[in-house]
Design a protein around this motif. Structure first.
Motif, short mmCIF file in Angstrom:
data_model
loop_
_atom_site.label_atom_id
_atom_site.label_comp_id
_atom_site.label_asym_id
_atom_site.label_seq_id
_atom_site.Cartn_x
_atom_site.Cartn_y
_atom_site.Cartn_z
N PHE A 161 30.52 -30.51 -56.94
CA PHE A 161 30.11 -31.68 -57.70
C PHE A 161 31.28 -32.64 -57.87
CE2 PHE A 161 27.16 -28.39 -59.05
CZ PHE A 161 25.94 -29.06 -59.08
N ILE A 162 30.94 -33.94 -57.90
CA ILE A 162 31.90 -34.98 -58.24
C ILE A 162 31.32 -35.76 -59.41
CG2 ILE A 162 33.13 -37.05 -57.50
CD1 ILE A 162 31.82 -34.62 -54.91
N LEU A 163 32.02 -35.76 -60.53
CA LEU A 163 31.57 -36.48 -61.72
C LEU A 163 32.01 -37.94 -61.60
CD1 LEU A 163 30.28 -36.29 -64.57
CD2 LEU A 163 32.60 -35.86 -65.44
N ASP A 164 31.04 -38.82 -61.43
CA ASP A 164 31.34 -40.24 -61.20
C ASP A 164 31.88 -40.92 -62.45
OD1 ASP A 164 30.48 -39.98 -58.62
OD2 ASP A 164 28.62 -41.11 -58.88
N LEU B 35 33.76 -29.32 -68.71
CA LEU B 35 33.43 -29.47 -67.29
C LEU B 35 34.61 -29.08 -66.41
CD1 LEU B 35 31.37 -32.76 -67.45
CD2 LEU B 35 30.61 -30.66 -66.30
N ALA B 36 35.80 -29.38 -66.84
CA ALA B 36 36.99 -29.08 -66.03
C ALA B 36 37.21 -27.59 -65.85
CB ALA B 36 38.23 -29.73 -66.66
N LYS B 37 36.62 -26.78 -66.70
CA LYS B 37 36.75 -25.32 -66.56
C LYS B 37 35.90 -24.78 -65.42
CE LYS B 37 37.88 -24.60 -71.44
NZ LYS B 37 37.45 -24.03 -72.75
N ARG B 38 35.00 -25.61 -64.89
CA ARG B 38 34.16 -25.19 -63.77
C ARG B 38 34.87 -25.55 -62.47
NH1 ARG B 38 32.42 -24.48 -68.90
NH2 ARG B 38 30.31 -23.58 -68.93
N GLU C 158 45.26 -34.15 -67.28
CA GLU C 158 45.63 -32.92 -67.98
C GLU C 158 44.60 -31.81 -67.77
OE1 GLU C 158 46.04 -34.18 -72.00
OE2 GLU C 158 48.14 -34.83 -71.76
N ARG C 159 43.33 -32.17 -67.72
CA ARG C 159 42.28 -31.16 -67.64
C ARG C 159 41.94 -30.78 -66.20
NH1 ARG C 159 44.10 -30.68 -71.76
NH2 ARG C 159 43.16 -30.76 -73.83
N PHE C 160 41.82 -31.75 -65.32
CA PHE C 160 41.43 -31.47 -63.94
C PHE C 160 42.63 -31.23 -63.03
CE2 PHE C 160 37.35 -33.13 -65.30
CZ PHE C 160 36.44 -32.41 -64.53
N GLY C 161 43.76 -31.83 -63.38
CA GLY C 161 44.91 -31.76 -62.49
C GLY C 161 44.76 -32.71 -61.32
#
Length: 274
Positions: A161-164, A186-189, A221-224
């Motif tokens: 998935f890509i969160l727009d 969401l970033a934990k997925r 910070e969350r997704f990197g």
């Protein structure tokens, strides 16, 4: 250099766009050559076309138009994120026949349909089929719908998935905390990436670099840097900026990253994802 993963082109003589009448600033043609003139000045070298929510009968015609533009000599257009209807009976047949040389991913805009659509069993089963086919799904939801996005991701663990648009944060309304909490979840997925695109349109009319900085900082910070891609969201970005201003804003917001991390966000992650 920059890989733009979110370009909208509009040609009202070829395709029907029912929603345009409700957004007068965008209700005109937006052609490829005009975009390319700016792209050449700001360092955009590769492009994906993002579906423009055309009338359902025009979905295949939009893809065919993108194929024409891809075939032009020297075209930087690398493919299309196609519109589709995963909630329909005909989705599986569409997926079987679609030209994979052109279609590199799929999007169904979810903030223009009832919330129940993304919770429908057929919709979810078909989004899982995208994972089996190796096609990413772009999630386009409003901030209030981010919990629904999380539910969809959780039932489709093998789909990318890509969160727009950074999850369409309600920047002008000051909804940072709720947005940030949803982004953290969401970033934990591991199958979710996020697209740094479009957020100048969601700020107040007098937005500045500092208006957007907390949102971009939280994403990083969350997704990197390894799970963020970049998009212009042209021409929607023109509602409150120019394409060149959005590129300049992005470069300023990423200036503290290493050159390697900037390259990941601006181009390399897109090449890996699509």
């Amino acid at each position: 250099m920059i890989f733009d993963t979110h370009l909208h082109l509009i040609d009202r003589s070829r395709l029907s766009y029912p929603w345009l009448a409700n957004l007068p600033p965008l209700d005109r043609d937006w052609d490829f050559d005009s975009y390319l003139a700016t792209a050449a000045r700001v360092g955009i070298t590769d492009v994906l076309h993002m579906e423009v929510d055309v009338a359902e009968a025009d979905i295949d015609r939009e893809t065919a138009w993108v194929a024409e533009l891809m075939a032009r000599p020297g075209s930087p257009l690398r493919g299309a994120i196609s519109a589709a209807r995963p909630e329909s009976d005909g989705f599986e047949a569409w997926l079987d026949r679609v030209d994979r040389r052109v279609v590199r991913g799929v999007r169904r805009v979810l903030h223009v349909v009832p919330d129940a659509v993304s919770q429908d069993a057929r919709f979810r089963a078909n989004v899982r089929k995208l994972g089996q086919a190796g096609l990413p799904f772009d999630i386009c939801v409003l901030q209030r719908q981010l919990p629904l996005a999380l539910q969809l991701v959780d039932v489709c663990p093998d789909t990318s998935f890509i969160l727009d648009h950074c999850g369409v944060p309600a920047i002008a309304a000051g909804g940072f905390e709720d947005w940030a909490a949803s982004i953290t979840r969401l970033a934990k997925r591991p199958n979710v990436n996020v697209k740094l695109s479009g957020i100048s349109a969601y700020g107040p009319a007098d937005w500045s670099l500092q208006t957007l900085r907390p949102y971009v900082t939280h994403l990083i910070e969350r997704f990197g840097p390894g799970r963020i891609v970049w998009g212009s969201d042209s021409p929607v970005c023109t509602l409150q900026s120019t394409l060149a201003e959005w590129v300049a804003t992005t470069n300023a917001l990423l200036q503290d990253l290493s050159s390697e991390d900037r390259a990941l966000i601006l181009s390399e992650n897109a090449r890996r994802t699509w």
